[in-house]
Design a protein around this motif. Sequence first.
Motif, PDB file in Angstrom:
ATOM      1  N   GLU A   1     116.638  14.320 -11.585  1.00 16.48           N
ATOM      2  CA  GLU A   1     116.434  12.993 -12.170  1.00 16.48           C
ATOM      3  C   GLU A   1     116.764  12.993 -13.653  1.00 16.48           C
ATOM      4  OE1 GLU A   1     112.917   9.573 -12.433  1.00 16.48           O
ATOM      5  OE2 GLU A   1     112.523  11.526 -11.510  1.00 16.48           O
ATOM      6  N   ALA A   2     116.422  14.079 -14.346  1.00 16.01           N
ATOM      7  CA  ALA A   2     116.749  14.174 -15.769  1.00 16.01           C
ATOM      8  C   ALA A   2     118.259  14.192 -15.981  1.00 16.01           C
ATOM      9  CB  ALA A   2     116.103  15.418 -16.377  1.00 16.01           C
TER      10      ALA A   2
ATOM     11  N   ILE B   1     119.557  10.698 -15.419  1.00 17.36           N
ATOM     12  CA  ILE B   1     119.244   9.829 -16.553  1.00 17.36           C
ATOM     13  C   ILE B   1     120.174  10.127 -17.727  1.00 17.36           C
ATOM     14  CG2 ILE B   1     117.491   9.302 -18.293  1.00 17.36           C
ATOM     15  CD1 ILE B   1     115.387   9.674 -16.115  1.00 17.36           C
ATOM     16  N   ALA B   2     120.403  11.428 -17.982  1.00 15.08           N
ATOM     17  CA  ALA B   2     121.299  11.797 -19.075  1.00 15.08           C
ATOM     18  C   ALA B   2     122.720  11.311 -18.815  1.00 15.08           C
ATOM     19  CB  ALA B   2     121.282  13.319 -19.268  1.00 15.08           C
TER      20      ALA B   2
ATOM     21  N   ALA C   1     112.704  16.634 -10.457  1.00 15.81           N
ATOM     22  CA  ALA C   1     112.609  16.231 -11.861  1.00 15.81           C
ATOM     23  C   ALA C   1     113.858  16.630 -12.631  1.00 15.81           C
ATOM     24  CB  ALA C   1     111.357  16.846 -12.499  1.00 15.81           C
ATOM     25  N   GLU C   2     114.375  17.829 -12.337  1.00 12.25           N
ATOM     26  CA  GLU C   2     115.596  18.281 -13.001  1.00 12.25           C
ATOM     27  C   GLU C   2     116.778  17.390 -12.629  1.00 12.25           C
ATOM     28  OE1 GLU C   2     118.350  22.336 -13.446  1.00 12.25           O
ATOM     29  OE2 GLU C   2     116.608  22.281 -12.099  1.00 12.25           O
TER      30      GLU C   2
ATOM     31  N   ARG D   1     122.804   7.626 -19.360  1.00  8.43           N
ATOM     32  CA  ARG D   1     122.730   7.317 -20.789  1.00  8.43           C
ATOM     33  C   ARG D   1     124.066   7.573 -21.473  1.00  8.43           C
ATOM     34  NH1 ARG D   1     118.952  10.513 -21.946  1.00  8.43           N
ATOM     35  NH2 ARG D   1     120.229  12.218 -22.772  1.00  8.43           N
TER      36      ARG D   1
END
Length: 556
Positions: free
Chosen positions: A419-420, A423-424, A416-417, A427
């Motif tokens: 993937e975050a 994503i950041a 999850a970390e 973005r």
Amino acid sequence: ARRLPATMARGDATARDYPKLQNGSSTRGLEDADPETREAVLALRGDWKFYAVFSFCHTFRAVMRLPAFTADRLERALLDPTLEVVVIELILRLIEDGSRTARLEVNDWERRLKRRVRQIAHETDYFEDAYPDPETESDEDAEDGDEETEANDEGEIQRNLPVAETADMDEATVPGDGDEDFAVDEDDDESARDAAAPRPRGYPLRGGKTFFHLSPSERLDVLNALCEHCVESDEACVDEVAAMAAAHAAVTGDAYQCHPEAHGERVGADAESRVYFASGNDARLWRWEKPSGSIANGHRASSFGTHLQKDPGFGTVCVDARECRALASCLEASKSAKDRALLLYLRETHLPFHDALEEKAARASRLECARVEDLERRRLMKASYDDMDRKRSGRIAVKIAEDAERRRLREEAEEAEAEALAIAKARDAATHRSRVRWMLLPPRLRPAEVPEGMDAAAAASAEFSSASEEDPPGSETVGRYVRVLWADDGAWYDAIVTKFSNGLHTLKYLADDTVETLDLNAEQKRWCPAEDYVTPAGAPGPPPPPALAPRSSARV
């Protein structure tokens, strides 16, 4: 249709990947394109200038700080520069004068581009064939050339005369031989000026056209003209040409007078004496061959419209690595020394880089499949842990299940970390691209929404580009509203011009009635309509919006 090698008659898997050519260029990626787009793309792929521009950018990228891009991206940018703005960044670098820094001057770039293209048209014959000279100069084109023709006034004519003759010159007479004077015929003087004035020249951006009004082939003409101009006159390019020529001569002994790769890198030829070209690590392969088939007036018969190719034998024979591999497979059966040398280049030099890229993509795909399988495994583990009857299970089994559950939670937290972070990162990259696109596009073509994170002052500075062309005469500015940038504050302030005298404007700022006298021609500003500040009945409108920063009490 062009004749294919004899090995293509087998109809095997190689034949299916072999380039499908139209007018000498590959049609890869155009299967679902509309007729207009297909025609435009094939015109670009069949024009030698596309390869010339792409090769120039690869050769001089470092010394000119040019952006990095693939041939596919350049093709998309020429088709629609509003979506792929790398071509605008390239133009800004090509029209830049002096030493190049990391910063780009984006304000008023369309006007600067038109002036540079007009200069090239008047100094060279580059546009002579495709863009006939007009009979008269339009008003808009004449305004663009005012700076170039200001020197051809009466003072210029006088400077061409001997100093002794201009010392005490009367306005209507010129000293002749002895004591005899002769009058100057004003009609003859006007005719002489008309003859000395530069005649109108044809070029793509004449009249009210901008870079966005041009066809893809015309945009390519503009780019190639800018590149050729830089090769001949840009100091960085000239120095690079000399350095590379000297290095090439030291290795080969050839006395090159130009950059050996300034206009393309020849990589080989086939048994039919067709010459192949490549550029850097790009997958595309270009080919030149002698004209064949129906030729009229020196041009190959085609449906490319009015913009015909000067070189009828040039084309993009391979667009991607698959087509290059198919071409290499077709050369395997040949016994020609030229074909074998070209095959060696493709297998040993051209394709390995792209093979590595495809292997990297395949590895990433395998990792993604493994990740999906691992997610399914952990889902089943969690379901098994939740369904476990702890009262009826042994202590060891419970402990094993709890340890597995802790590992699963830890793995999920790590994923999850990651993937975050991904994503950041994606973005941030998308935000950066939207900012660059917003800044490079002219104000009339920008999206209405300012990208997130853009500095308000910087955005306003980009929007209110140089407005010297729309500055009214000084006496006509009295009573007009203007928005002025204060660099110290980084903010814009609304004011009304109350007086003009001796080249200076007196402003009264609407926020606090402060009065200031300055030269507006030297300020960054925007003239605003009175309707924004006065109601239809003539009463003062509402105060300016509170978006402006508090103004400094004094400005030096």
